[in-house]
Design an enzyme around this catalytic site. Structure first.
Site, PDB file in Angstrom:
ATOM      1  N   GLU A   9       0.899  -1.010   0.132  1.00 47.07           N
ATOM      2  CA  GLU A   9       0.014   0.108   0.004  1.00 47.07           C
ATOM      3  C   GLU A   9       0.993   1.236   0.180  1.00 47.07           C
ATOM      4  O   GLU A   9       1.926   1.094   0.541  1.00 47.07           O
ATOM      5  CB  GLU A   9      -1.151  -0.047   1.418  1.00 47.07           C
ATOM      6  CG  GLU A   9      -1.797  -1.266   1.351  1.00 47.07           C
ATOM      7  CD  GLU A   9      -2.727  -1.223   0.021  1.00 47.07           C
ATOM      8  OE1 GLU A   9      -3.157  -0.177  -0.317  1.00 47.07           O
ATOM      9  OE2 GLU A   9      -3.257  -2.476  -0.155  1.00 47.07           O
ATOM     10  N   GLU A  52      -7.014  10.975  -1.212  1.00 46.95           N
ATOM     11  CA  GLU A  52      -7.327   9.776  -2.335  1.00 46.95           C
ATOM     12  C   GLU A  52      -6.704   8.506  -1.670  1.00 46.95           C
ATOM     13  O   GLU A  52      -7.425   7.474  -1.964  1.00 46.95           O
ATOM     14  CB  GLU A  52      -6.861  10.236  -3.469  1.00 46.95           C
ATOM     15  CG  GLU A  52      -7.495  11.680  -4.088  1.00 46.95           C
ATOM     16  CD  GLU A  52      -6.984  12.702  -3.706  1.00 46.95           C
ATOM     17  OE1 GLU A  52      -5.742  12.584  -2.793  1.00 46.95           O
ATOM     18  OE2 GLU A  52      -7.238  13.758  -4.183  1.00 46.95           O
ATOM     19  N   HIS A 149      -8.534  -1.999   1.264  1.00 47.58           N
ATOM     20  CA  HIS A 149      -7.167  -2.569   0.783  1.00 47.58           C
ATOM     21  C   HIS A 149      -6.359  -2.694   1.916  1.00 47.58           C
ATOM     22  O   HIS A 149      -6.247  -1.651   2.866  1.00 47.58           O
ATOM     23  CB  HIS A 149      -6.448  -1.648  -0.127  1.00 47.58           C
ATOM     24  CG  HIS A 149      -7.327  -1.855  -1.740  1.00 47.58           C
ATOM     25  ND1 HIS A 149      -6.486  -1.876  -2.648  1.00 47.58           N
ATOM     26  CD2 HIS A 149      -8.738  -1.486  -2.112  1.00 47.58           C
ATOM     27  CE1 HIS A 149      -7.426  -1.940  -3.720  1.00 47.58           C
ATOM     28  NE2 HIS A 149      -8.658  -1.838  -3.087  1.00 47.58           N
ATOM     29  N   ASP A 154      -4.760  -8.540   1.281  1.00 47.14           N
ATOM     30  CA  ASP A 154      -4.823  -8.753  -0.308  1.00 47.14           C
ATOM     31  C   ASP A 154      -3.794  -9.827  -0.658  1.00 47.14           C
ATOM     32  O   ASP A 154      -4.098 -10.714  -1.498  1.00 47.14           O
ATOM     33  CB  ASP A 154      -4.447  -7.385  -0.881  1.00 47.14           C
ATOM     34  CG  ASP A 154      -5.603  -6.275  -0.892  1.00 47.14           C
ATOM     35  OD1 ASP A 154      -6.564  -6.743  -0.022  1.00 47.14           O
ATOM     36  OD2 ASP A 154      -5.358  -5.295  -1.410  1.00 47.14           O
TER      37      ASP A 154
END
Length: 229
Positions: A9, A52, A149, A154
């Site tokens: 990430e 974002e 996420h 993941d």
């Protein structure tokens, strides 16, 4: 065969213009099956978290402020992955960020072989969505916990997707451990009951019946080397 399923990430999408890695998650596989060993770390990006990016993974500037720097965890990370093949969804993104982080601290880029599961999925299912969520739906893998996420979550989901992309858990294949042949395939031992050899020599009665059968011909048949009729 040892492989590492990897995900990251970040603070954004541009590794060369200030965006940083904030989380790394890795899952170890042997012969495509998870061993349960994993590597996971949150990292202080030494910058703010754009709104974002926060909306994607939920990792705030405050949460990451007391986490270690990449330079403090890079040794553990490199030791965990070793020289294993890396299995990554959209590999160019994660590899670009990891190599940018390595370059910042004067280290060489990763040289591990890389398998991109996005490319594998597109070859197998041309024209179909190839996102991790779409592949989880296709293979009926439960991703209900993926509200945001997360690198480790993941990677764990991708490990399951990868197994399905490679053929799934077929009961007649040995996917982990066990002997293999020269081409790397699993050796399967099949137990069969012992049966004694059947007698093939004709009996006296069978020989007599055969002789009587031949006498019924007016001319020798073709298989005796002469023309009939």
């Amino acid at each position: 065969m040892r492989e590492i399923v990897l995900d990251t990430e970040t603070t954004g999408i541009d590794a060369l213009n200030g965006d940083r890695v904030v989380e790394i998650g890795c899952v170890e596989l042997l012969n495509h099956v998870s061993t349960g060993n994993h590597f996971h770390v949150y990292l202080n990006p030494e910058r703010d978290m754009p709104a974002e990016a926060f909306a994607v993974h939920g990792l705030s500037t405050e949460f990451l402020s007391d986490k270690p720097l990449f330079s403090q965890k890079v040794g553990d990370f490199l030791e965990f992955i070793g020289d294993a093949q890396l299995v990554i969804h959209n590999a160019s993104f994660d590899m670009g960020f990891l190599n940018a982080e390595l370059a910042r601290i004067g280290m060489k880029p990763l040289r591990n072989p890389v398998l991109d599961t996005v490319q594998v999925a597109r070859r197998r299912f041309p024209g179909a969505p190839a996102s991790l969520d779409a592949l989880c739906r296709r293979f009926e893998i439960d991703n209900s916990n993926r509200t945001l996420h997360g690198a480790l979550l993941d990677a764990q989901l991708l490990a399951e997707v990868y197994l399905e992309l490679m053929g799934g858990r077929q009961p007649d294949l040995v996917l982990a451990g066990g002997p293999t042949n020269a081409s790397g395939g699993a050796i399967v031992k099949v137990e069969r009951p012992f049966r004694p050899a059947r007698p093939h020599a004709p009996s006296a009665e069978e020989l007599a019946a055969h002789e009587a059968f031949l006498k019924g011909f007016k001319a020798p048949p073709l298989w005796f080397g002469e023309k009939a009729g």
